[in-house]
Design a protein around this motif. Structure first.
Motif, PDB file in Angstrom:
ATOM      1  N   PRO A   1      -2.103  -3.495  -0.917  1.00  0.00           N
ATOM      2  CA  PRO A   1      -1.178  -1.905  -0.173  1.00  0.00           C
ATOM      3  C   PRO A   1      -2.027  -1.129  -0.567  1.00  0.00           C
ATOM      4  N   MET A   2      -2.605  -0.219  -0.079  1.00  0.00           N
ATOM      5  CA  MET A   2      -3.582   0.938   0.407  1.00  0.00           C
ATOM      6  C   MET A   2      -4.217   1.339   1.669  1.00  0.00           C
TER       7      MET A   2
ATOM      8  N   TYR B   1     -13.494   2.438  -0.732  1.00  0.00           N
ATOM      9  CA  TYR B   1     -13.912   2.723  -1.425  1.00  0.00           C
ATOM     10  C   TYR B   1     -14.197   1.956  -2.629  1.00  0.00           C
ATOM     11  N   ARG B   2     -13.061   0.874  -2.416  1.00  0.00           N
ATOM     12  CA  ARG B   2     -13.482  -0.446  -4.225  1.00  0.00           C
ATOM     13  C   ARG B   2     -13.757  -1.391  -3.951  1.00  0.00           C
TER      14      ARG B   2
ATOM     15  N   ALA C   1      -5.823   7.431  10.775  1.00  0.00           N
ATOM     16  CA  ALA C   1      -6.881   8.128  10.502  1.00  0.00           C
ATOM     17  C   ALA C   1      -7.983   8.483   9.860  1.00  0.00           C
ATOM     18  N   ASP C   2      -7.234   8.018   8.210  1.00  0.00           N
ATOM     19  CA  ASP C   2      -8.968   7.317   7.669  1.00  0.00           C
ATOM     20  C   ASP C   2      -9.752   6.613   8.115  1.00  0.00           C
ATOM     21  N   HIS C   3      -9.456   5.882   8.707  1.00  0.00           N
ATOM     22  CA  HIS C   3     -10.440   4.469   9.465  1.00  0.00           C
ATOM     23  C   HIS C   3     -11.464   5.290  10.205  1.00  0.00           C
TER      24      HIS C   3
ATOM     25  N   GLY D   1       5.276  -3.658   1.028  1.00  0.00           N
ATOM     26  CA  GLY D   1       6.262  -2.579   0.986  1.00  0.00           C
ATOM     27  C   GLY D   1       5.497  -1.388   1.706  1.00  0.00           C
ATOM     28  N   PHE D   2       4.826  -1.664   1.669  1.00  0.00           N
ATOM     29  CA  PHE D   2       2.935  -0.206   1.420  1.00  0.00           C
ATOM     30  C   PHE D   2       3.496   0.117   2.851  1.00  0.00           C
ATOM     31  N   PRO D   3       3.769   1.376   3.128  1.00  0.00           N
ATOM     32  CA  PRO D   3       3.517   1.680   4.891  1.00  0.00           C
ATOM     33  C   PRO D   3       1.643   1.317   5.163  1.00  0.00           C
ATOM     34  N   GLY D   4       1.481   0.602   5.524  1.00  0.00           N
ATOM     35  CA  GLY D   4      -0.193   0.455   6.181  1.00  0.00           C
ATOM     36  C   GLY D   4      -0.437  -0.772   5.313  1.00  0.00           C
TER      37      GLY D   4
END
Length: 216
Positions: A151-152, A159-160, A38-40, A133-136
């Motif tokens: 993993p973000m 932003y980064r 959704a953020d994309h 391990g991060f979902p997405g």
């Protein structure tokens, strides 16, 4: 906790939503067999088609030419035909399968890698179903042949990227003091590139920070 979608919009400036069209996203997601983050979609709807700070091109699925669907299709086709494998024995942390928790890599599939935007500094970025391990998250195919995982969510990655961190490969930072520059891509023969700027970020004296991505 930082609201990264909001932080990105605040940094880039008021959204124009020129091509915002839920039906276009629905068609693209049907083709891919999966929903995009959704953020994309929020960021792409707000500004695409545009080039941000001269180094990141955002395409939209509803434009009359060079749609996001075409960008994803062409990029995934090229990567599917490319022999991406190599011997990761001496650097297992850069193995994209390990980064993404996948037995095999695929491109443009529900459990594969999907390019959400096009940087021009040697790396290719992909949305991944899982990163460390991060979902997405974001998996980067760096210009030097290595792979890196972030993993973000996409909005945090963007932003980064905009504040000058190495988000498209090691030492890939490209920070320009002052407002973010937007170059709206022409979609008809009568249109021309339109350059606009976001609000003052108050970061003119900020020094870019080198950030080694996980996996390098």
């Amino acid at each position: 906790m930082t609201d990264y979608p909001r932080a990105v919009l605040d940094m880039i400036g008021p959204p124009e939503n020129r091509y915002a069209d839920p039906a276009a996203w629905a068609r693209l997601e049907t083709q891919l067999g999966t929903e995009l983050p959704a953020d994309h979609k929020t960021v792409v709807d707000a500004y695409a088609p545009t080039q941000i700070d001269g180094h990141l091109l955002l395409s939209h699925p509803a434009t009359p030419r060079r749609t996001l669907s075409e960008v994803i299709r062409d990029t995934c086709r090229a990567w599917s035909r490319t022999r991406w494998e190599r011997d990761w024995t001496n650097d297992p942390g850069s193995d994209p399968r390990l980064i993404c928790g996948l037995r095999d890599l695929a491109f443009g599939t529900p459990q594969g890698l999907i390019p959400p935007a096009s940087p021009d500094r040697g790396g290719i970025i992909f949305l991944a179903p899982r990163v460390h391990g991060f979902p997405g998250g974001i998996c980067v195919a760096c210009g030097d042949g290595d792979r890196a995982g972030h993993p973000m969510p996409f909005a945090e990655w963007l932003y980064r990227f905009l504040i000058g961190e190495d988000m498209a490969g090691y030492k890939s930072a490209a920070y320009y003091p002052g407002p973010v520059k937007l170059e709206s891509m022409p979609m008809t023969p009568d249109e021309h590139i339109r350059v606009t700027y976001g609000p003052d970020r108050g970061m003119q004296t900020w020094t870019p920070r080198t950030r080694r991505p996980q996996g390098l």
